[in-house]
Scaffold this active site. Structure first.
Site, PDB file in Angstrom:
ATOM      1  N   CYS A   7      -6.199  -7.589 -21.249  1.00  0.00           N
ATOM      2  CA  CYS A   7      -6.784  -7.339 -20.601  1.00  0.00           C
ATOM      3  C   CYS A   7      -5.495  -7.336 -18.848  1.00  0.00           C
ATOM      4  O   CYS A   7      -5.226  -6.647 -17.936  1.00  0.00           O
ATOM      5  CB  CYS A   7      -8.571  -7.565 -19.593  1.00  0.00           C
ATOM      6  SG  CYS A   7      -8.156  -8.817 -19.338  1.00  0.00           S
ATOM      7  N   HIS A  47       0.831  -1.208  -0.430  1.00  0.00           N
ATOM      8  CA  HIS A  47       0.191   0.152   0.287  1.00  0.00           C
ATOM      9  C   HIS A  47       0.852   1.206   0.329  1.00  0.00           C
ATOM     10  O   HIS A  47       0.766   2.692  -0.356  1.00  0.00           O
ATOM     11  CB  HIS A  47      -1.250   0.177   1.322  1.00  0.00           C
ATOM     12  CG  HIS A  47      -2.460  -0.895   1.112  1.00  0.00           C
ATOM     13  ND1 HIS A  47      -2.368  -1.513   2.283  1.00  0.00           N
ATOM     14  CD2 HIS A  47      -2.892  -1.541   0.310  1.00  0.00           C
ATOM     15  CE1 HIS A  47      -3.565  -2.268   1.709  1.00  0.00           C
ATOM     16  NE2 HIS A  47      -3.566  -2.033   0.342  1.00  0.00           N
ATOM     17  N   ARG A 100       2.063 -17.762 -11.331  1.00  0.00           N
ATOM     18  CA  ARG A 100       2.714 -15.620 -11.450  1.00  0.00           C
ATOM     19  C   ARG A 100       2.882 -15.560 -10.249  1.00  0.00           C
ATOM     20  O   ARG A 100       3.552 -14.296 -10.533  1.00  0.00           O
ATOM     21  CB  ARG A 100       1.183 -15.056 -12.365  1.00  0.00           C
ATOM     22  CG  ARG A 100       0.089 -15.111 -11.053  1.00  0.00           C
ATOM     23  CD  ARG A 100      -0.903 -14.892 -12.033  1.00  0.00           C
ATOM     24  NE  ARG A 100      -1.422 -13.154 -12.035  1.00  0.00           N
ATOM     25  CZ  ARG A 100      -2.441 -13.233 -12.084  1.00  0.00           C
ATOM     26  NH1 ARG A 100      -3.406 -13.785 -12.718  1.00  0.00           N
ATOM     27  NH2 ARG A 100      -3.231 -12.235 -11.531  1.00  0.00           N
ATOM     28  N   GLU A 136      -7.947 -16.877 -20.818  1.00  0.00           N
ATOM     29  CA  GLU A 136      -6.564 -17.183 -19.733  1.00  0.00           C
ATOM     30  C   GLU A 136      -6.203 -18.880 -19.757  1.00  0.00           C
ATOM     31  O   GLU A 136      -5.734 -18.686 -18.781  1.00  0.00           O
ATOM     32  CB  GLU A 136      -7.234 -15.735 -18.287  1.00  0.00           C
ATOM     33  CG  GLU A 136      -8.743 -16.102 -18.158  1.00  0.00           C
ATOM     34  CD  GLU A 136      -8.818 -14.588 -16.549  1.00  0.00           C
ATOM     35  OE1 GLU A 136      -7.844 -14.322 -16.715  1.00  0.00           O
ATOM     36  OE2 GLU A 136      -9.678 -15.112 -15.957  1.00  0.00           O
ATOM     37  N   ASN A 185      -2.182 -12.527 -17.350  1.00  0.00           N
ATOM     38  CA  ASN A 185      -1.621 -12.897 -16.645  1.00  0.00           C
ATOM     39  C   ASN A 185      -1.685 -14.594 -16.143  1.00  0.00           C
ATOM     40  O   ASN A 185      -0.794 -15.062 -15.885  1.00  0.00           O
ATOM     41  CB  ASN A 185      -2.248 -12.262 -15.299  1.00  0.00           C
ATOM     42  CG  ASN A 185      -1.791 -10.746 -15.479  1.00  0.00           C
ATOM     43  OD1 ASN A 185      -1.178 -10.388 -16.755  1.00  0.00           O
ATOM     44  ND2 ASN A 185      -2.770  -9.451 -14.868  1.00  0.00           N
ATOM     45  N   ASP A 186      -2.873 -14.553 -16.445  1.00  0.00           N
ATOM     46  CA  ASP A 186      -3.200 -16.493 -16.349  1.00  0.00           C
ATOM     47  C   ASP A 186      -2.869 -16.500 -17.674  1.00  0.00           C
ATOM     48  O   ASP A 186      -2.939 -17.808 -17.024  1.00  0.00           O
ATOM     49  CB  ASP A 186      -5.136 -16.439 -15.288  1.00  0.00           C
ATOM     50  CG  ASP A 186      -5.010 -15.741 -14.346  1.00  0.00           C
ATOM     51  OD1 ASP A 186      -3.741 -16.347 -13.844  1.00  0.00           O
ATOM     52  OD2 ASP A 186      -5.596 -15.578 -14.380  1.00  0.00           O
ATOM     53  N   ARG A 200     -16.778  -7.889 -14.852  1.00  0.00           N
ATOM     54  CA  ARG A 200     -15.919  -8.951 -14.996  1.00  0.00           C
ATOM     55  C   ARG A 200     -16.236  -9.244 -14.115  1.00  0.00           C
ATOM     56  O   ARG A 200     -16.550  -9.325 -12.200  1.00  0.00           O
ATOM     57  CB  ARG A 200     -14.678  -9.643 -14.609  1.00  0.00           C
ATOM     58  CG  ARG A 200     -13.901 -10.662 -14.472  1.00  0.00           C
ATOM     59  CD  ARG A 200     -12.597 -11.286 -14.128  1.00  0.00           C
ATOM     60  NE  ARG A 200     -11.827 -10.769 -13.150  1.00  0.00           N
ATOM     61  CZ  ARG A 200     -11.240 -10.421 -13.051  1.00  0.00           C
ATOM     62  NH1 ARG A 200      -9.696 -11.541 -13.894  1.00  0.00           N
ATOM     63  NH2 ARG A 200     -10.279 -10.045 -11.797  1.00  0.00           N
TER      64      ARG A 200
HETATM   65  C1  PEP Z   1      -5.002 -11.427 -16.010  1.00  0.00           C
HETATM   66  O1  PEP Z   1      -5.163 -12.767 -16.151  1.00  0.00           O
HETATM   67  O2  PEP Z   1      -4.401 -11.552 -17.513  1.00  0.00           O
HETATM   68  C2  PEP Z   1      -6.094 -11.077 -15.680  1.00  0.00           C
HETATM   69  C3  PEP Z   1      -6.526  -9.583 -16.193  1.00  0.00           C
HETATM   70  O3  PEP Z   1      -7.353 -11.094 -14.339  1.00  0.00           O
HETATM   71  P1  PEP Z   1      -6.663 -10.970 -13.311  1.00  0.00           P
HETATM   72  O4  PEP Z   1      -4.995 -10.932 -13.019  1.00  0.00           O
HETATM   73  O5  PEP Z   1      -7.095 -10.684 -12.293  1.00  0.00           O
HETATM   74  O6  PEP Z   1      -6.816 -12.533 -12.504  1.00  0.00           O
HETATM   75 MG    MG Z   2      -6.969 -13.778 -14.743  1.00  0.00          MG
END
Ligand code: PEP
Ligand code: MG
Length: 590
Positions: free
Chosen positions: A512, A199, A475, A441, A464-465, A342
């Site tokens: 995203c 934070h 990750r 994802e 990311n996933d 989402r």
């Molecule tokens: C992702 O997985 O890229 C994503 C945008 O969702 P999160 O990072 O919330 O898992």
């Molecule tokens: Mg994700």
């Protein structure tokens, strides 16, 4: 001895908030609370418990006041951090345990509180999860405050009485202290410990104060009055900078100032490539307070509203009306721009204490996101109805996370249909044609993109996933971070396949995940045919700048090269070269 008498010395840490500053150091040494155990007569116990309760009330008032000041000066999400402090302060288990110790061991309140809170902090600091570990800083912050009040000492880091500009150096800096920093007098700060997502780091970024963390023993090596240069782009603190170093940084400051001018020029311009392709550029948000930042950074709406953050740090999940209120507020504020909500993505590394989920051995492969929601239809329907209701007052779209196959999508849509019927029966307004998208994802989703595209209005790639599931690299685990490669050929093939499938069926694909906000990778994504990018608000201007400097024809050549290349590092190097040639000003500061 102070390092002032020595020559230049460079300390390296983690850059968490951009910018460069130089000046005299103020070393903050945290007050050590000297607590002794006092044995109390049984007759004095009720009074001691009353004293403890009064201190809790006083601490609560102080936190509320800091929260009010922060809300007035910064975005609401920073002020919300203090909700976590308030929740910790109201933790019945902690309070009851302290009172039990006072009563049963006949000891003073500060001793009992130190014993119990010490165990809490130690437990939080020992967990694997980095995010949870960082919450220990919040707990230490709160404990320090309660202790100050019990011992009647002044705030251990009272920065209200600074008289001249300084750079703060300390072992750690609590969120509540950071929130109170006077930007005119605190030029920057450096701490021995801390992480990028703490934070404190988040606040430094929104305050726009340069900051470096993870400098190990810096606070022990420097003394108040030492002269340093702090580089929040590259994560360094230079003590006694030489004239050559100062000159170098003088040049860098000029470059940054001219970059800011360039970024300000594109802020309100469309995200269109040199050869005329319009890219929808939207923002990732976590709650309604982020709307201000979305607008200020020139994003065209929200591409990912991570709703699970509304469920964290609270004793019970938000009900349908509470959720509707938030979704409605965001959608109305950004209308007519789209807001993609989402549905709940709990599990993995996001746990909600109020739901008391049992720990899982493989939480990222377990009861997460849509899997959890389909197993909790009542709770899921609260959210679906709240989103549907919000769709009547804005341009709301909705997407499901972690879809692995068509059945899950069908089941989720069946529940959505049921919710629509319920609202219709009650004559509650909603948009019956609200667009429903699927997050891509999981590799299986990418590989059946044609089947999913027949049943969805858009795709949003959660890179990311997608990266962690494709490359089997957690990750959150730094031990395998070298395997977590966004430019791995397998990732590029999955993105390309997804984009092409979506276009075959006349729908669009966005990204995203974090790669969508990385200017180095933006041209590659455009070359792969991605139609929309969604990123954290502060990086939007740089992404837009890159889009406006890129030609799709050249980006396609980059993508074509990448798709026939076997080496992730070679692909990344090609992206870097392209980005550097396309928009050199974005990279001059690092
Ligand atoms: C992702 O997985 O890229 C994503 C945008 O969702 P999160 O990072 O919330 O898992
Ligand atoms: Mg994700």
């Amino acid at each position: 001895m102070s390092v002032q008498t020595k020559g230049e010395k460079v300390y390296r840490g983690t850059a968490v908030s951009g910018g460069v500053c130089r000046g005299k150091v103020l070393v903050l040494h945290h007050t050590q609370h000297l607590v002794s155990r006092r044995a109390l007569e049984p007759g004095l116990i009720p009074e001691e418990i009353r004293r403890f309760e009064q201190v809790l009330v006083k601490t609560r008032t102080q936190i509320k006041e800091v929260q009010r000041r922060v809300a007035a000066n910064m975005s609401g999400s920073e002020a919300d951090i203090f909700d976590a402090h308030l929740l910790m302060l109201e933790d019945r288990v902690l309070i009851d345990e302290v009172m039990r110790l006072i009563r049963e061991d006949l000891v003073n309140a500060e001793f009992a509180f130190q014993q119990v809170s010490g165990r809490y902090v130690a437990a939080m600091e020992s967990v694997e999860d980095e995010l949870l570990r960082e919450r220990a800083a919040d707990m230490r912050d709160l404990v320090g405050r309660v202790m100050d009040n019990l011992l009647q000492v002044r705030d251990s880091a009272d920065l209200n009485h600074l008289t001249e500009p300084c750079i703060l150096v300390s072992r750690d800096l609590s969120p509540s202290t950071t929130a109170q920093l006077n930007k005119k007098l605190v030029l920057g700060f450096a701490t021995d410990i801390g992480g990028k997502s703490s934070h404190t780091a988040i606040m430094a970024r929104s305050l726009d104060i340069p900051a470096v963390v993870g400098l190990k023993t810096l606070s022990e090596e420097l003394e108040t009055g030492d002269y340093v240069l702090l580089d929040g782009y590259n994560g360094t603190v230079v003590v006694n900078p030489t004239d050559a170093t100062l000159f170098e940084y003088g040049q860098l400051a000029k470059l940054k100032a001219s970059l800011d001018v360039k970024l300000a020029e594109v802020l309100w311009l469309p995200a269109v490539t040199l050869d005329g392709k319009a890219v929808h550029l939207s923002a990732n948000i976590e709650d309604q307070h982020d709307v201000e930042a979305v607008i200020a950074h020139g994003a065209e709406g929200v591409g990912l509203f991570r709703t699970e953050f509304l469920f964290l740090n609270r004793p019970a999940p938000p009900n349908e009306d509470e959720q509707w209120q938030v979704y409605h507020e965001v959608a109305a504020a950004l209308h007519p721009n789209p807001v993609i909500i989402r549905t709940l993505d709990l599990g993995g590394d996001k746990f909600v204490s109020s739901l008391q989920l049992a720990p899982e051995l493989n939480s990222f492969l377990g009861w997460r996101a849509i899997r959890f929601c389909l197993a909790q239809p009542d709770m899921f329907c609260h959210q679906l109805r709240a989103i549907l209701r919000a769709s009547s007052g804005g341009n709301v779209k909705m997407m499901y996370p972690m879809i692995s196959g068509v059945d899950e999508l069908n089941q989720a849509n069946a529940l959505l249909e049921k919710c629509k019927q319920e609202l219709k029966a009650k004559e509650v307004p909603f948009n019956p044609n609200m667009e429903i998208g699927v997050m891509i994802e999981i590799p299986s989703a990418a590989l059946i993109a044609d089947a999913l595209a027949k049943r969805a209005r858009f795709f949003s790639i959660g890179s990311n996933d997608l990266i962690q599931y494709t490359l089997a690299a957690d990750r959150t685990n730094e031990k395998v971070s070298h395997l977590y490669e966004p430019t791995h050929p397998a990732i590029l093939k999955l993105i390309k396949y997804t984009v092409e499938a979506s276009h075959r069926h006349g729908i669009w694909t966005g990204v995203c995940g974090e790669i969508g906000g990385d200017p180095t990778l933006v041209p590659l994504l455009l070359g792969l045919g991605v139609d929309e990018l969604s990123a954290a608000p502060p990086v939007i201007p740089e992404v837009k700048y890159m889009i406006r400097k890129t030609s799709i024809a050249e980006a396609r050549q980059l993508a074509d090269f990448a798709l026939q290349c076997d080496s992730p590092s070679e692909i990344y190097a090609a992206c870097q070269k392209f980005a550097l040639q396309t928009a050199p000003s974005l990279f001059e500061k690092t």
